[in-house]
Structures are given as structure tokens and as C-alpha cells.
Write an enzyme that holds these catalytic residues in place. Sequence first.
Site, PDB file in Angstrom:
ATOM      1  N   ASP A 223      30.329 -14.308 -11.167  1.00  0.00           N
ATOM      2  CA  ASP A 223      29.013 -13.782 -10.846  1.00  0.00           C
ATOM      3  C   ASP A 223      27.975 -14.867 -11.108  1.00  0.00           C
ATOM      4  OD1 ASP A 223      28.520 -13.851 -13.564  1.00  0.00           O
ATOM      5  OD2 ASP A 223      28.751 -11.704 -13.856  1.00  0.00           O
TER       6      ASP A 223
ATOM      7  N   GLN B 183      25.326  -7.039  -0.999  1.00  0.00           N
ATOM      8  CA  GLN B 183      24.465  -8.102  -1.532  1.00  0.00           C
ATOM      9  C   GLN B 183      25.177  -9.454  -1.509  1.00  0.00           C
ATOM     10  OE1 GLN B 183      23.928  -5.633  -5.229  1.00  0.00           O
ATOM     11  NE2 GLN B 183      21.909  -6.577  -5.193  1.00  0.00           N
TER      12      GLN B 183
ATOM     13  N   HIS C 165      21.689 -10.035   2.093  1.00  0.00           N
ATOM     14  CA  HIS C 165      21.170 -11.321   1.624  1.00  0.00           C
ATOM     15  C   HIS C 165      21.664 -12.480   2.482  1.00  0.00           C
ATOM     16  CE1 HIS C 165      20.520  -9.294  -2.550  1.00  0.00           C
ATOM     17  NE2 HIS C 165      19.632  -8.924  -1.655  1.00  0.00           N
TER      18      HIS C 165
ATOM     19  N   ASN D 266      32.288   1.328 -10.884  1.00  0.00           N
ATOM     20  CA  ASN D 266      31.583   0.185 -11.456  1.00  0.00           C
ATOM     21  C   ASN D 266      32.023  -0.026 -12.902  1.00  0.00           C
ATOM     22  OD1 ASN D 266      29.604  -1.809 -10.804  1.00  0.00           O
ATOM     23  ND2 ASN D 266      28.119  -0.781 -12.110  1.00  0.00           N
TER      24      ASN D 266
END
Length: 304
Positions: free
Chosen positions: A69, A142, A162, A257
Site C-alpha cells: 500500500d 481506487q 484515479h 475488509n
Amino acid sequence: MHVSYINLLAAAICRSGSWRSIGIRATSYRGLCNSPDSFEKISTIIRDKCENVVVMAGAGLSTPSGIPDFRSPKTGLYHNLQKYKLPYPEAIFDVQYFIDNPMPFITLAQELYPGEKYRPNLGHYFVRLLHEKGKLLRMYTQNIDGLERLSGIPGEKLIEAHGSFSTASCIVCGDKHDPEAVKKTILAGKVHLCSCKGYVKPDIVFFGEQLPGKFWLHNLDAIAADLLIVLGTSLEVHPFASICDAVPYRTPRILINREVVGSLGLRDLDHVLVGDIIENINKLAQEMGWLDDLIALQKDNENA
């Protein structure tokens, strides 16, 4: 707990729009997370009750593929670019900084170019399977790594909020360039130049740039959706995060998640699976009777 206190608590949550902002989690309020019958309930909703599923995905969907990430200490992509002494981490996505010093972004692009180093994982193929079953209305992501496309999700079903590496443009005159030629230049560690002498970059959305026009389809998709699935996102980046709360109150929402995020867990029809995303998707597919289809889809696509 006194009724008046519960009402005040609920009002505070509604005003803040987030469990985190008042220091509690949905798990402590409703006990929705990974309850014994969660997988059965969720599988029934997806398999038997929905035909127009909207999926939202963030970096947490890509990390099982090995992509770091952006912000994790010591391992995040920003940390790995420290040798360039960025004035601040997000400068790598600043157009003016790119003009002054394009190499940090070139280095990042070399790492992330679709198909070069990383492959889609079971989570991507689960969304692809939703499409194959005729249930996927749209996927909003994203991520800029292109793993959704590599998994075979059709372009008309995919909104890369994005931007992506699939197209490239000059940052000065706006002319479109052959994305394969731009890719070849960047993988060689160089900056692609336009005939106007401006720098060419993949159409990743930098700070201050407009989101792709297709992103605003979410205003219609949120109304048409009969289910929202949220995968691997912190729901902290807007306007992307606003899609979650745009679906009507009576539309079921499923969060898969690492942790509870946003307002998920607040509505009556919310369902939450926390923990390892791939492990939970595997269990869910098994409960739905889709696991064999899911594994076959991944195998066929990887061997194509």
C-alpha cells in the site's frame, strides 16, 4: 443502557458519518462482524436476491497480490521512494513536481505497470465472477495497478476512479500517445516526450486533475444498485468514498475488509466481514457454491 443515551449516541453517529469519529466501532454496537450466520446470509443475498451489484475497491484488494500500500511504515510505496527526498509523500502525484522532477513517478510506474510484476488475486476474480454470473452493474476502483482489467473485468463495467496506465497523454498540450510506446520508455527508466517537448505520462489522476468523466456514473449506479460490496478500502478519500453512502438506505451493503470503515455497520441491512480479505472471499464463495467456478476462472485466465 438508558434509551435516551442510545438515541444521543445514534444521533452523534449520524452527524459524524463515521463510527471512528466518536471513538467506537460497529462491532461494539451491533455485533455484526463475522457472526456465525454472516456467510450464509451474505451468500443468499448475492446468489439469490441481487442482479445489479456495485463494487467499490481500494488498495486492500491489491495487497494480497503483493503490491504494497502507499502509507505503511517501512514497506509502503511512499517509504520506498525516500531516496528521492520527496518534499512530502504525495508530491509524487503532483503535476508541478512531475515537471520539475519526473523520476520518482517514473520509478513508481516501473513498479506498478500492469502485467509486469503483479497478478490479480482471488478477490479480483470474485468480482469477475459476479460479471460472469450476470450480476455486476459496475466496479469502482481506487487502484491504478490495472489488476481489475487483467482479471478480465470488461471496460464498460469498470470505473478506474484515479485513472490507469491504459492510456497516456502529454501534460502540456493534452495530445494522446500510444500507451505501449510510453510503457516501453518508462520501463527503460526514461521520460516519454511529446512533439511539443512536454512530458507524457500515463493517465493516472494527479492532484488537481479531474477525475475521469465516467466516475460520475456513480450517481446513477447508486440508485440502480440492489447491493453494494466494499472491498479493501479505508473510505477516507473523497469523492470516491461518497459512493458508499449514496446508495439508498434499504440497499444492502457488504463490507469485506481488514476493519470496519465509514458508516458500514450502521444501517439495518449492512453486513460486515473483517479479517483477511482473500480468506473471507474464499469462505463466501464456498458457501455460495461458487468456489469451483472461481478457481477455474482464475486458472483459465492465468493460463490464457
